[in-house]
Scaffold this motif. Structure first.
Motif, PDB file in Angstrom:
ATOM      1  N   ALA A 164     -13.885  51.639  29.829  1.00  0.00           N
ATOM      2  CA  ALA A 164     -12.805  50.834  29.240  1.00  0.00           C
ATOM      3  C   ALA A 164     -12.563  51.202  27.789  1.00  0.00           C
ATOM      4  O   ALA A 164     -11.449  51.063  27.278  1.00  0.00           O
ATOM      5  CB  ALA A 164     -13.132  49.347  29.367  1.00  0.00           C
ATOM      6  N   ASN A 165     -13.596  51.683  27.115  1.00  0.00           N
ATOM      7  CA  ASN A 165     -13.423  52.116  25.727  1.00  0.00           C
ATOM      8  C   ASN A 165     -12.784  53.505  25.626  1.00  0.00           C
ATOM      9  O   ASN A 165     -12.160  53.832  24.622  1.00  0.00           O
ATOM     10  CB  ASN A 165     -14.778  52.145  25.009  1.00  0.00           C
ATOM     11  CG  ASN A 165     -15.195  50.761  24.544  1.00  0.00           C
ATOM     12  OD1 ASN A 165     -14.353  49.941  24.179  1.00  0.00           O
ATOM     13  ND2 ASN A 165     -16.495  50.485  24.578  1.00  0.00           N
ATOM     14  N   GLY A 196      -9.826  48.703  27.387  1.00  0.00           N
ATOM     15  CA  GLY A 196     -10.750  47.634  26.979  1.00  0.00           C
ATOM     16  C   GLY A 196     -10.193  46.740  25.888  1.00  0.00           C
ATOM     17  O   GLY A 196     -10.786  45.710  25.565  1.00  0.00           O
ATOM     18  N   LYS A 197      -9.032  47.126  25.303  1.00  0.00           N
ATOM     19  CA  LYS A 197      -8.402  46.271  24.297  1.00  0.00           C
ATOM     20  C   LYS A 197      -7.520  45.206  24.944  1.00  0.00           C
ATOM     21  O   LYS A 197      -7.034  44.303  24.256  1.00  0.00           O
ATOM     22  CB  LYS A 197      -7.557  47.122  23.334  1.00  0.00           C
ATOM     23  CG  LYS A 197      -8.376  48.066  22.484  1.00  0.00           C
ATOM     24  CD  LYS A 197      -9.261  47.305  21.505  1.00  0.00           C
ATOM     25  CE  LYS A 197     -10.250  48.220  20.820  1.00  0.00           C
ATOM     26  NZ  LYS A 197     -11.413  47.472  20.294  1.00  0.00           N
TER      27      LYS A 197
END
Lengths: 353, 382
Positions: free
Chosen positions: A227-228, A238-239
Motif C-alpha cells: 500500500a505504501n 495507502g493514503k
C-alpha cells in the motif's frame, strides 16, 4: 523468554529469511523437498527443540519452542518443522526413540482409526490415516492407537505403510497412509497420562494457531508495504482512507491472532488446556480468513497472480484454519464449556484462561 | 514485521487474591440486581454503590497514598474493573473520575487541585464529566470553539459542550477549550480547565437518548467565570493533555464488556444442553472475549510499566466494540423471542436495552473510524 531463547529465535528468523525465497516456496508448492534447508534446521537444533535434553533434544520450554512455529509461519517455511517438533515431543514423552530426520504425527481425526492387536512377541497395527502432513518425507510417523481403552503411542516407519499422495491448498503434503504392519514392543508405549486423541488434536491445533499467527503477521507486512509502494490517482493507495481502514482491520486481526497464539503456546503440554487451545484455534482461524481476504483486496490483481508471493501465505492460512479441527468443531467445545459453566459461571470461565 | 506489539500480560498473585474478594463483595451487594439493570453496564448510576466501593478501597486504587491512600498496582485495578463490569455493577457515578479525570489531575494538576479533588474522588463522593465534544466538533476535537477569555483573576468561558455523560449529576467537568490563538491553528492555543459545575452561568440540559436513558447532556457556558487556579497543566498545551486523557478513556475492559449481561442471559436461556449451532455461536463469542481479555490485560501491563498504550488501546476498543455489537445479533439467531423493553422476561428486556444502546458502543470514546485512523497511523500509513 530467556536470552538463550531470544538468540535462538533471532537465529531461526535469519535462517528462515535467508533460505525461504519465493523460488523455494514455488518449488516446494510443486512438490520439491528442500534437503539443504532441512539440514540447516537440524544443525541448529531447531527440530528437537521440544525433545527433553536427556532424550537428546534441546529441551526448550514449550512456549519458547513453539515460538519457532510462529516464525516458520511468517516465512512460509515449506518444511515439517511443526510436525517434527510435535512428533518428537510425543515420542520422547512416551519413552519411545526419537528418530533422526523429519517426523510427523497422524491427526486424531475421527475417521483416522488404527486397530492395534497383540501378537506373540509384539503388535500388529492396521488402519488408514487420512491427511497426514508431510508423510511422504517423514522418517517416522507418531500415531495414537487405542488398545483396551488405553491410548498407546506407536512409532511407524515407512516400511510399515504405503501412502497415496495428496496436498493442501498450498501444496504441502497431506498424504493418505495405509498401515498394516508388525510393531516391535520397543515402538509401542502408553501415551502420557491423560493424553488421548483429543489432546493430540489440540496439540496440533496449537501448532496451527501459532503458524497462522505468523502468516497473518506476514500478510499484514506485505499488505502495508504494498500500500505504501503502489500508486494510483497520483499517490500511494495507502493514503486513501478506504484502504487505511481495511489495513487497520487487518492489523487488529493480526493482534488478536497473536494474542490467541500466545494462549495456545502457554496451554501446550502433556495435559493441555483444551479450552485455551480451542479458543486459540478458532480465533486465529477466524482472523486467518479475514486477514487473507483483506490482503488480497489491498494487493489487487497482482496479488491474484501465481508470480506474486502473497498466495503462498494466504493458501496456507486457508488450509491451516481447517487442519486439526476447524472453527466449528472447537467452537462446540468452547460453547459446551460455557453452557456447563452456566450464566453465573461464564465470566469465571472466561477469566480462567 | 509490522504487527502492533502486545506484550505478554503480567500475572499477579495479589490481583488474583483480590479477584475473589471482589467477587464475594459483588455477589452480596448486587444479589437483588436484576439482569435488566445489570445490562446498563457502566451506565448504571448508584452513588451509594460508588461510596461502598470506595470504602473497600476500590476507587482510585493506583493513586499515591497522599491522595488516595491505596497505591495498588494497575493489574489489581484491572481485576476490579473487569469483575465490576462482568457483574453489571452500577459504577457510572465515579467511573469517569476514576478512569480519566483523576489520572489527568495526578499527571498535570496543581498540588492544590490534587489535594482538593483527589481524596474526594477516592471516597466515591466527587464525580466528573468530560468536556470535549461540541455541537460542531465531534470526532474533530481540534475544531472545538468553546473559548476561555482571560479576565482579571481568571477566565470568562463561553460555548457549548455536548454529549456530556453524567453532566447533570457530576460535580466537575474537565473542559477542553480555546485560551488563545484561533480555530485555524487547530491544536495550538487549547487548554484544559477544571470547572465547578455549580458555577453561575452554566446551563445543563439532559438529552434523552434513543434507548430512553437520560445520561448525556448539553452544557452551555454563558460568561462563566473560572479562576486562574483552575488551569490544568500548562496553558496552551491542552491538545497533548487531552490526547493523554483519551488514552485513559479507551484503555479499559469497559470497551468490550458492555453487552456481557446479555451474553450471560443467553447462556441462562440456552441451559446446559445447547444445540450444536448454539454451541458454535456461543463458543465463538466466548473465544473472542477470552482473546480480548488477553489483549486488554496486555494494555494493563503497559500502563503498569508506565508505557503509553494509546495505539494498543484504540485497537482493543475497535475489536471490543465490534464483539459487543455482535452479541445481540447472536441472541436473535438462537432464540425465538422479540425484544421487549421493560418485559418481565429478562432475556427479552436485556436484549431490548442492548440492541437500542449498541450503536453507542462504536461512537462513544472515539468512533470506529477515528480508531482505525489511529491504527493506520501506527502502521505508518499516515
Amino acid at each position: 523468554m530467556s536470552d538463550t531463547t531470544t538468540i535462538l529465535h533471532d537465529t531461526a528468523n535469519r535462517l528462515f529469511a535467508d533460505t525461504v525465497s519465493a523460488s523455494e516456496l514455488a518449488r516446494a508448492a510443486e512438490g520439491a523437498w528442500l534437503p539443504a534447508q532441512w539440514q540447516q534446521l537440524e544443525e541448529l537444533g531447531l527440530t528437537t527443540a521440544l525433545v527433553p535434553e536427556d532424550a537428546g533434544g534441546a529441551g526448550l520450554e514449550p512456549a519458547d519452542a513453539l515460538g519457532l512455529v510462529r516464525l516458520a509461519g511468517y516465512h512460509g517455511l515449506p518444511l515439517p518443522l511443526a510436525e517434527t517438533l510435535l512428533a518428537g515431543w510425543l515420542l520422547a514423552h512416551a519413552g519411545l526413540p526419537v528418530l533422526e530426520g523429519p517426523l510427523t504425527i497422524a491427526p486424531a481425526r475421527t475417521d483416522n482409526e488404527l486397530r492395534l492387536e497383540r501378537t506373540g512377541n509384539g503388535w500388529r497395527l492396521r488402519g488408514e490415516l487420512d491427511r497426514v502432513p508431510w508423510a511422504r518425507h517423514a522418517a517416522a510417523i507418531a500415531a495414537l492407537a487405542d488398545h483396551d481403552g488405553q491410548p498407546l503411542v506407536c512409532l511407524l516407519t515407512p516400511d510399515g505403510y504405503t501412502l497415496d499422495q495428496a496436498v493442501n491448498l498450498a501444496g504441502e503434503p497431506r498424504d493418505t497412509v495405509q498401515v498394516n504392519c508388525a510393531l516391535q514392543n520397543a515402538h509401542v508405549a502408553p501415551a502420557p497420562e491423560g493424553f488421548g486423541p483429543q489432546q493430540l488434536q489440540a496439540a496440533g491445533a496449537a501448532l496451527r494457531a501459532l503458524a497462522m499467527a505468523g502468516a497473518i503477521d506476514r500478510v499484514l507486512t506485505m499488505s502495508v508495504n504494498y500500500a505504501n509502494e503502489r500508486k494510483q490517482f497520483g499517490r500511494p493507495i495507502g493514503k486513501f482512507q478506504a484502504v487505511q481502514q481495511n489495513l487497520a482491520v487487518l492489523a487488529s486481526q493480526a493482534a488478536a491472532a497473536g494474542a490467541a497464539s500466545d494462549i495456545a503456546a502457554e496451554a501446550f503440554g502433556a495435559a493441555p488446556d483444551l479450552l485455551a487451545i480451542a479458543v486459540a484455534k478458532v480465533r486465529t482461524g477466524e482472523a486467518a480468513g479475514s486477514a487473507a481476504g483483506i490482503a488480497h483486496q489491498v494487493h489487487g490483481a497482482i496479488g491474484f497472480t501465481e508470480e506474486h508471493s502473497l498466495h503462498f501465505f494466504t493458501k496456507r492460512l486457508w488450509s491451516w484454519r481447517d487442519e486439526f479441527g476447524r472453527e466449528a468443531e472447537w467452537n462446540r467445545l468452547v460453547g459446551q464449556q460455557a453452557a456447563d459453566a452456566g450464566a453465573d459461571g461464564l465470566w469465571p470461565l472466561i477469566a480462567s484462561v | 514485521m509490522l504487527s502492533i506489539p502486545f506484550p505478554k500480560p503480567p500475572t499477579s498473585d495479589a490481583a488474583e487474591a483480590l479477584r475473589h474478594e471482589v467477587r464475594a463483595f459483588l455477589r452480596e451487594t448486587l444479589a437483588d440486581r436484576p439482569p435488566a439493570e445489570r445490562a446498563l453496564s457502566w451506565t448504571g448510576y448508584d452513588a451509594d454503590f460508588s461510596r461502598a466501593l470506595a470504602r473497600k478501597g476500590w476507587i482510585a486504587m493506583t493513586w499515591p497514598k497522599e491522595y488516595g491512600e491505596h497505591e495498588r498496582s494497575a493489574l489489581e485495578r484491572y481485576v476490579v474493573l473487569e469483575e465490576l463490569l462482568a457483574a453489571g455493577a452500577p459504577v457510572s457515578a465515579h467511573w469517569i473520575a476514576d478512569r480519566q479525570s483523576g489520572p489527568l489531575l495526578l499527571r498535570y494538576g496543581t498540588e492544590e487541585q490534587r489535594r482538593e479533588i483527589l481524596p474526594r474522588i477516592a471516597a466515591g463522593e466527587c464525580y466528573f464529566c468530560i468536556g470535549m465534544s461540541e455541537p460542531d466538533s465531534g470526532s474533530d476535537l481540534a475544531g472545538a470553539r468553546t473559548r476561555a477569555t482571560p479576565v482579571e483573576g481568571g477566565f470568562r468561558v463561553n460555548g457549548t459542550k455536548l454529549w456530556t455523560t453524567n453532566g447533570h449529576r457530576a460535580h466537575y467537568m474537565i473542559l477542553f477549550c480555546r485560551t488563545g490563538g484561533n480555530t485555524e491553528d487547530r491544536h495550538g492555543g487549547t487548554s484544559q480547565l477544571l470547572v465547578d459545575l455549580s458555577s453561575p452561568g452554566i446551563t445543563i440540559r439532559p438529552i434523552r437518548d434513543m434507548s430512553g436513558l437520560e445520561d448525556f447532556n448539553e452544557i452551555v457556558f454563558q460568561d462563566v467565570f473560572v479562576p486562574e487556579s483552575a488551569v490544568i497543566g500548562e496553558l496552551g498545551k491542552g491538545w497533548d493533555q487531552v490526547m493523554g486523557e483519551l488514552a485513559y478513556e479507551r484503555s479499559g475492559p469497559d470497551r468490550w464488556l458492555s453487552s456481557f449481561a446479555l451474553l450471560a442471559e443467553l447462556n441462562r436461556h440456552l441451559g446446559s444442553r445447547p444445540s450444536e449451532r448454539a454451541q458454535e455461536l456461543l463458543g465463538r463469542i466466548t473465544a473472542h472475549l477470552v482473546v480480548l481479555r488477553r489483549l486488554s490485560r496486555s494494555v494493563a501491563g503497559m500502563l503498569e510499566r508506565g508505557e503509553n498504550p494509546a495505539l494498543q488501546a484504540s485497537l482493543v476498543k475497535d475489536l471490543g466494540t465490534g464483539v459487543e455489537q455482535e452479541i445481540p445479533e447472536i441472541v436473535r439467531q438462537l432464540v425465538d423471542i422479540e425484544a421487549a423493553p421493560g418485559s418481565g422476561d429478562q432475556l427479552s428486556a436485556v436484549l431490548a436495552h442492548t440492541l437500542m444502546y449498541a450503536p453507542a458502543f462504536s461512537l462513544r470514546g472515539g468512533t470506529r473510524e477515528i480508531l482505525r485512523g489511529i491504527i493506520a497511523r501506527g502502521l505508518g500509513l499516515r
